[in-house]
Scaffold this motif. Structure first.
Motif, PDB file in Angstrom:
ATOM      1  N   MET A   1       0.844  -1.191   0.000  1.00  0.00           N
ATOM      2  CA  MET A   1       0.000   0.000   0.000  1.00  0.00           C
ATOM      3  C   MET A   1       0.886   1.251   0.000  1.00  0.00           C
ATOM      4  N   GLU A   2       0.707   2.106  -1.016  1.00  0.00           N
ATOM      5  CA  GLU A   2       1.575   3.286  -1.116  1.00  0.00           C
ATOM      6  C   GLU A   2       0.938   4.530  -0.502  1.00  0.00           C
ATOM      7  N   LYS A   3      -0.407   4.536  -0.507  1.00  0.00           N
ATOM      8  CA  LYS A   3      -1.081   5.739  -0.031  1.00  0.00           C
ATOM      9  C   LYS A   3      -2.265   5.371   0.864  1.00  0.00           C
ATOM     10  N   LEU A   4      -2.435   6.140   1.933  1.00  0.00           N
ATOM     11  CA  LEU A   4      -3.551   5.915   2.857  1.00  0.00           C
ATOM     12  C   LEU A   4      -4.328   7.235   2.947  1.00  0.00           C
ATOM     13  N   VAL A   5      -5.655   7.149   2.864  1.00  0.00           N
ATOM     14  CA  VAL A   5      -6.469   8.373   2.927  1.00  0.00           C
ATOM     15  C   VAL A   5      -7.266   8.391   4.234  1.00  0.00           C
ATOM     16  N   ILE A   6      -7.105   9.486   4.985  1.00  0.00           N
ATOM     17  CA  ILE A   6      -7.839   9.666   6.248  1.00  0.00           C
ATOM     18  C   ILE A   6      -9.021  10.597   5.999  1.00  0.00           C
ATOM     19  N   GLY A   7     -10.215  10.143   6.394  1.00  0.00           N
ATOM     20  CA  GLY A   7     -11.400  11.004   6.328  1.00  0.00           C
ATOM     21  C   GLY A   7     -11.518  11.780   7.627  1.00  0.00           C
ATOM     22  N   THR A   8     -11.739  13.091   7.525  1.00  0.00           N
ATOM     23  CA  THR A   8     -11.809  13.912   8.737  1.00  0.00           C
ATOM     24  C   THR A   8     -12.763  15.089   8.551  1.00  0.00           C
ATOM     25  N   ARG A   9     -13.291  15.572   9.660  1.00  0.00           N
ATOM     26  CA  ARG A   9     -14.019  16.837   9.636  1.00  0.00           C
ATOM     27  C   ARG A   9     -13.019  17.969   9.423  1.00  0.00           C
ATOM     28  N   GLY A  10     -13.531  19.136   9.105  1.00  0.00           N
ATOM     29  CA  GLY A  10     -12.640  20.250   8.788  1.00  0.00           C
ATOM     30  C   GLY A  10     -12.364  21.199   9.942  1.00  0.00           C
ATOM     31  N   GLU A  27       5.700   8.183  10.033  1.00  0.00           N
ATOM     32  CA  GLU A  27       6.955   7.940  10.766  1.00  0.00           C
ATOM     33  C   GLU A  27       7.239   6.446  10.865  1.00  0.00           C
ATOM     34  N   LYS A  28       6.171   5.659  11.046  1.00  0.00           N
ATOM     35  CA  LYS A  28       6.322   4.216  11.273  1.00  0.00           C
ATOM     36  C   LYS A  28       6.459   3.448   9.950  1.00  0.00           C
ATOM     37  N   HIS A  29       5.688   3.844   8.952  1.00  0.00           N
ATOM     38  CA  HIS A  29       5.657   3.101   7.688  1.00  0.00           C
ATOM     39  C   HIS A  29       6.092   3.999   6.530  1.00  0.00           C
ATOM     40  N   ASN A  30       6.540   3.362   5.468  1.00  0.00           N
ATOM     41  CA  ASN A  30       6.922   4.127   4.281  1.00  0.00           C
ATOM     42  C   ASN A  30       5.686   4.316   3.380  1.00  0.00           C
ATOM     43  N   GLU A 201     -11.453   4.426  12.896  1.00  0.00           N
ATOM     44  CA  GLU A 201     -12.483   3.578  12.287  1.00  0.00           C
ATOM     45  C   GLU A 201     -12.002   3.121  10.910  1.00  0.00           C
ATOM     46  N   TYR A 202     -12.349   1.881  10.576  1.00  0.00           N
ATOM     47  CA  TYR A 202     -11.886   1.290   9.307  1.00  0.00           C
ATOM     48  C   TYR A 202     -12.895   0.236   8.876  1.00  0.00           C
ATOM     49  N   ARG A 203     -12.719  -0.262   7.650  1.00  0.00           N
ATOM     50  CA  ARG A 203     -13.594  -1.339   7.176  1.00  0.00           C
ATOM     51  C   ARG A 203     -13.135  -2.660   7.786  1.00  0.00           C
ATOM     52  N   GLU A 204     -14.098  -3.427   8.273  1.00  0.00           N
ATOM     53  CA  GLU A 204     -13.787  -4.702   8.946  1.00  0.00           C
ATOM     54  C   GLU A 204     -12.995  -5.655   8.060  1.00  0.00           C
ATOM     55  N   ASP A 205     -13.268  -5.605   6.758  1.00  0.00           N
ATOM     56  CA  ASP A 205     -12.627  -6.585   5.862  1.00  0.00           C
ATOM     57  C   ASP A 205     -11.285  -6.086   5.308  1.00  0.00           C
ATOM     58  N   ASP A 206     -10.874  -4.905   5.696  1.00  0.00           N
ATOM     59  CA  ASP A 206      -9.629  -4.342   5.157  1.00  0.00           C
ATOM     60  C   ASP A 206      -8.453  -4.674   6.073  1.00  0.00           C
ATOM     61  N   LYS A 207      -7.966  -5.898   5.939  1.00  0.00           N
ATOM     62  CA  LYS A 207      -6.900  -6.390   6.836  1.00  0.00           C
ATOM     63  C   LYS A 207      -5.592  -5.621   6.637  1.00  0.00           C
ATOM     64  N   GLU A 211      -3.445  -3.846   9.618  1.00  0.00           N
ATOM     65  CA  GLU A 211      -2.029  -4.154   9.915  1.00  0.00           C
ATOM     66  C   GLU A 211      -1.205  -2.875  10.034  1.00  0.00           C
ATOM     67  N   ILE A 212      -1.531  -1.887   9.192  1.00  0.00           N
ATOM     68  CA  ILE A 212      -0.780  -0.629   9.183  1.00  0.00           C
ATOM     69  C   ILE A 212      -1.014   0.174  10.470  1.00  0.00           C
ATOM     70  N   ILE A 213      -2.262   0.160  10.955  1.00  0.00           N
ATOM     71  CA  ILE A 213      -2.593   1.060  12.076  1.00  0.00           C
ATOM     72  C   ILE A 213      -2.543   0.407  13.462  1.00  0.00           C
ATOM     73  N   ASN A 214      -2.402  -0.914  13.511  1.00  0.00           N
ATOM     74  CA  ASN A 214      -2.429  -1.617  14.806  1.00  0.00           C
ATOM     75  C   ASN A 214      -1.425  -1.087  15.822  1.00  0.00           C
ATOM     76  N   PHE A 215      -0.276  -0.615  15.339  1.00  0.00           N
ATOM     77  CA  PHE A 215       0.782  -0.165  16.253  1.00  0.00           C
ATOM     78  C   PHE A 215       0.327   1.037  17.094  1.00  0.00           C
ATOM     79  N   LEU A 216      -0.733   1.724  16.657  1.00  0.00           N
ATOM     80  CA  LEU A 216      -1.221   2.913  17.368  1.00  0.00           C
ATOM     81  C   LEU A 216      -2.003   2.571  18.641  1.00  0.00           C
TER      82      LEU A 216
END
Length: 308
Positions: A1-10, A27-30, A201-207, A211-216
């Motif tokens: 995965m090269e890019k991750l998109v975060i949905g947020t309020r403004g 910082e943790k992942h490339n 929050e994330y999609r249940e089926d998006d393993k 894996e990317i965010i578990n360290f948080l």
């Protein structure tokens, strides 16, 4: 995965929170992380107390739709805005380290709640704060205060209020502590469920994303969140019901305290419980059951009957 998109309020606070998580992930992942700003119903209605327009879900609904439509990969929420029932296919299961959960007293003229004179005007739109204030300080005048953090502080500095009460966590995150005169700890006011806690929050089926965010995930915050959310779920508390809960971890012992009140602060039920941290959910449920059995069920029924 090269890019991750975060949905947020403004809002400034939502953007601070999303950027904070973005920086930790980068910082943790490339991976490059992008923010997608989504306007929610709660952001559009600024002049009405939340209890009157449907409560918590107003700040997350549109973001969850973007998640389900795969336009964003994760969402970063203030957990106190997240309803206990989530849409099918979504999960909030990662909780970074919690900020201070307490409320803050802001004033230009006074140093504490105890100093406020007869008839002093205190601003808050939270039913939870209102009933606790009425109960301890019946001589105060409490007026509704809506808007983002900047707007609320501006109303204080313009002299519309003698004091206002805000969550300390948000003020710390935004570097806005200058007018804070007192931290209102749980001996004076029980905080909102999960105040100061972020949830991802994330999609249940998006393993892959999981894996990317578990360290948080922060272990202590997870236990405290589970207990407080279980309490809320059992009481079916939306924004219409004044309640609060705080779980504190001391070694392996989880202490949970909570209250439920009618809208006037006249029937006020407070309980506490403690047990092993591994029983976090059970402790939250048991605490709620204690309150329900002592008259809480009737209070909730009466509040919802008034709203019909």
């Amino acid at each position: 995965m090269e890019k991750l998109v975060i949905g947020t309020r403004g809002s400034k606070l939502a953007l601070w929170q999303a950027n904070y998580i973005k920086s930790l992930i980068e910082e943790k992942h490339n991976i490059s992380v992008e923010l997608k700003i989504i306007k929610t119903t709660g952001d559009k209605i600024l002049d009405t107390p939340l209890a009157k327009i449907g409560g918590k879900g107003l700040f997350v609904k549109e973001i969850e739709e973007e998640l389900l439509n795969k336009n964003v990969d994760i969402a970063v929420h203030s957990m106190k805005d997240v309803p206990v029932e989530l849409p099918n296919g979504l999960e909030v299961g990662v909780f970074p380290i919690r900020e201070e959960p307490f409320d803050a007293f802001l004033s230009l003229k006074y140093n504490s709640l105890q100093e406020l004179p007869e008839g002093a005007v205190v601003g808050t739109s939270s039913l939870r704060r209102k009933v606790q204030l009425i109960k301890k300080y019946p001589h105060l005048k409490i007026k509704d205060l809506r808007g983002n953090v900047d707007t609320r502080i501006r109303k204080l500095t313009e002299g519309q209020f003698d004091a206002i009460i805000l969550a300390k966590a948000g003020l710390k995150r935004l570097g806005l502590l200058e007018h804070v005169k007192q931290t209102i700890d749980d001996s004076l006011m029980i905080p909102a469920v999960c105040q100061g806690t972020l949830g991802i929050e994330y999609r249940e089926d998006d393993k892959k994303v999981q894996e990317i965010i578990n360290f948080l995930n922060h272990e202590e915050t997870v236990y405290r969140t589970k207990a407080e959310r279980a309490f809320l779920k059992k009481l079916e508390g939306g924004c219409q019901v004044p309640l609060g809960c705080l779980a504190i971890l001391d070694g392996n012992v989880l202490k949970v305290k909570g209250f439920l009140s009618d809208l006037k602060g006249e029937k006020f039920l407070y309980e506490e419980i403690e047990g092993d941290k591994s029983d976090a959910v059970k402790l939250g449920l048991q605490l709620a059951e204690k309150i329900l059995s002592k008259g809480g069920k009737k209070i909730i029924e009466e509040i919802y009957a008034q709203g019909d």
